[in-house]
Design a protein around this motif. Sequence first.
Motif, PDB file in Angstrom:
ATOM      1  N   MET A 214       0.851  -1.178   0.000  1.00  0.00           N
ATOM      2  CA  MET A 214       0.000   0.000   0.000  1.00  0.00           C
ATOM      3  C   MET A 214       0.899   1.245   0.000  1.00  0.00           C
ATOM      4  O   MET A 214       1.837   1.324   0.793  1.00  0.00           O
ATOM      5  CB  MET A 214      -0.897  -0.031   1.252  1.00  0.00           C
ATOM      6  CG  MET A 214      -1.800   1.173   1.378  1.00  0.00           C
ATOM      7  SD  MET A 214      -2.802   1.248   2.920  1.00  0.00           S
ATOM      8  CE  MET A 214      -3.659  -0.293   2.910  1.00  0.00           C
ATOM      9  N   PRO A 215       0.602   2.230  -0.840  1.00  0.00           N
ATOM     10  CA  PRO A 215       1.399   3.468  -0.864  1.00  0.00           C
ATOM     11  C   PRO A 215       1.355   4.202   0.477  1.00  0.00           C
ATOM     12  O   PRO A 215       0.409   4.058   1.262  1.00  0.00           O
ATOM     13  CB  PRO A 215       0.738   4.293  -1.967  1.00  0.00           C
ATOM     14  CG  PRO A 215       0.049   3.290  -2.841  1.00  0.00           C
ATOM     15  CD  PRO A 215      -0.401   2.204  -1.901  1.00  0.00           C
ATOM     16  N   VAL A 216       2.385   4.998   0.720  1.00  0.00           N
ATOM     17  CA  VAL A 216       2.595   5.598   2.045  1.00  0.00           C
ATOM     18  C   VAL A 216       1.452   6.511   2.489  1.00  0.00           C
ATOM     19  O   VAL A 216       1.082   6.503   3.662  1.00  0.00           O
ATOM     20  CB  VAL A 216       3.956   6.329   2.121  1.00  0.00           C
ATOM     21  CG1 VAL A 216       3.980   7.565   1.248  1.00  0.00           C
ATOM     22  CG2 VAL A 216       4.291   6.673   3.561  1.00  0.00           C
ATOM     23  N   ILE A 217       0.872   7.288   1.606  1.00  0.00           N
ATOM     24  CA  ILE A 217      -0.194   8.200   2.033  1.00  0.00           C
ATOM     25  C   ILE A 217      -1.424   7.414   2.455  1.00  0.00           C
ATOM     26  O   ILE A 217      -2.054   7.719   3.474  1.00  0.00           O
ATOM     27  CB  ILE A 217      -0.537   9.220   0.929  1.00  0.00           C
ATOM     28  CG1 ILE A 217       0.705  10.044   0.561  1.00  0.00           C
ATOM     29  CG2 ILE A 217      -1.689  10.125   1.358  1.00  0.00           C
ATOM     30  CD1 ILE A 217       1.414  10.720   1.720  1.00  0.00           C
ATOM     31  N   GLU A 218      -1.746   6.377   1.712  1.00  0.00           N
ATOM     32  CA  GLU A 218      -2.863   5.516   2.099  1.00  0.00           C
ATOM     33  C   GLU A 218      -2.588   4.847   3.443  1.00  0.00           C
ATOM     34  O   GLU A 218      -3.479   4.768   4.295  1.00  0.00           O
ATOM     35  CB  GLU A 218      -3.114   4.459   1.018  1.00  0.00           C
ATOM     36  CG  GLU A 218      -3.756   5.006  -0.249  1.00  0.00           C
ATOM     37  CD  GLU A 218      -2.793   5.644  -1.253  1.00  0.00           C
ATOM     38  OE1 GLU A 218      -3.203   5.886  -2.392  1.00  0.00           O
ATOM     39  OE2 GLU A 218      -1.620   5.911  -0.889  1.00  0.00           O
ATOM     40  N   GLN A 219      -1.353   4.399   3.656  1.00  0.00           N
ATOM     41  CA  GLN A 219      -0.975   3.801   4.944  1.00  0.00           C
ATOM     42  C   GLN A 219      -1.131   4.806   6.080  1.00  0.00           C
ATOM     43  O   GLN A 219      -1.683   4.493   7.139  1.00  0.00           O
ATOM     44  CB  GLN A 219       0.481   3.329   4.915  1.00  0.00           C
ATOM     45  CG  GLN A 219       0.741   2.099   4.122  1.00  0.00           C
ATOM     46  CD  GLN A 219       2.236   1.758   4.174  1.00  0.00           C
ATOM     47  OE1 GLN A 219       2.889   1.952   5.190  1.00  0.00           O
ATOM     48  NE2 GLN A 219       2.753   1.258   3.066  1.00  0.00           N
ATOM     49  N   TYR A 220      -0.615   5.994   5.842  1.00  0.00           N
ATOM     50  CA  TYR A 220      -0.653   7.044   6.853  1.00  0.00           C
ATOM     51  C   TYR A 220      -2.091   7.394   7.237  1.00  0.00           C
ATOM     52  O   TYR A 220      -2.435   7.439   8.418  1.00  0.00           O
ATOM     53  CB  TYR A 220       0.088   8.276   6.339  1.00  0.00           C
ATOM     54  CG  TYR A 220      -0.155   9.512   7.160  1.00  0.00           C
ATOM     55  CD1 TYR A 220       0.518   9.725   8.359  1.00  0.00           C
ATOM     56  CD2 TYR A 220      -1.080  10.469   6.750  1.00  0.00           C
ATOM     57  CE1 TYR A 220       0.285  10.852   9.120  1.00  0.00           C
ATOM     58  CE2 TYR A 220      -1.320  11.602   7.507  1.00  0.00           C
ATOM     59  CZ  TYR A 220      -0.645  11.786   8.687  1.00  0.00           C
ATOM     60  OH  TYR A 220      -0.892  12.903   9.449  1.00  0.00           O
ATOM     61  N   LEU A 221      -2.942   7.647   6.243  1.00  0.00           N
ATOM     62  CA  LEU A 221      -4.313   8.049   6.529  1.00  0.00           C
ATOM     63  C   LEU A 221      -5.088   6.938   7.232  1.00  0.00           C
ATOM     64  O   LEU A 221      -5.848   7.195   8.164  1.00  0.00           O
ATOM     65  CB  LEU A 221      -5.022   8.499   5.246  1.00  0.00           C
ATOM     66  CG  LEU A 221      -4.480   9.793   4.634  1.00  0.00           C
ATOM     67  CD1 LEU A 221      -5.129  10.050   3.287  1.00  0.00           C
ATOM     68  CD2 LEU A 221      -4.653  10.979   5.572  1.00  0.00           C
TER      69      LEU A 221
END
Length: 122
Positions: free
Chosen positions: A1-8
Motif C-alpha cells: 500500500m502506498p505511504v499516504i494511504e498507509q498514513y491516513l
Amino acid sequence: MPVIEQYLEAVATHDWDTMRACLRDDVVRIGPFRDEFHGRDDYMTFLTELMPSLPGYSMDIARITYADDGRLAFAELAETIDVDGRPLRTEESLVFELDDSARIARIDIFIKTSLGAPADGM
C-alpha cells in the motif's frame, strides 16, 4: 500500500506504529489554522492525544493523487466527529511532500469552506 494511504488509514484507526513509520524524524505539519508541529515525536504526541478524544470520528477519502514522480501527494477527504450528538463533517485537502525513501517530510492541511452566494447573486 502506498505511504499516504498507509498514513491516513493509520490515523483513522489509531495505528500509531504504522503512522510513525510513515513519517520522517523531522516531519513538519502545518495545520489549517497555521498550527505547526516540527518533528515526528511532537506531531505524534499531538495526534495520539487528540484522535482518541474525538467522539464518533470517521474519515472518508475521496481521492489521493501522486505527482512529481511520487514526491508530492494530494489527498481530498472528509473527517466527521460528533458535536452535541450530531455529526459535523469537515472537508479537507492535504498536501504531502515525500522524501527519497517515500516517507512523509511535510504535511499541509487546508479546510474547504463555503462562502455562500456572491453579493451580486451570480
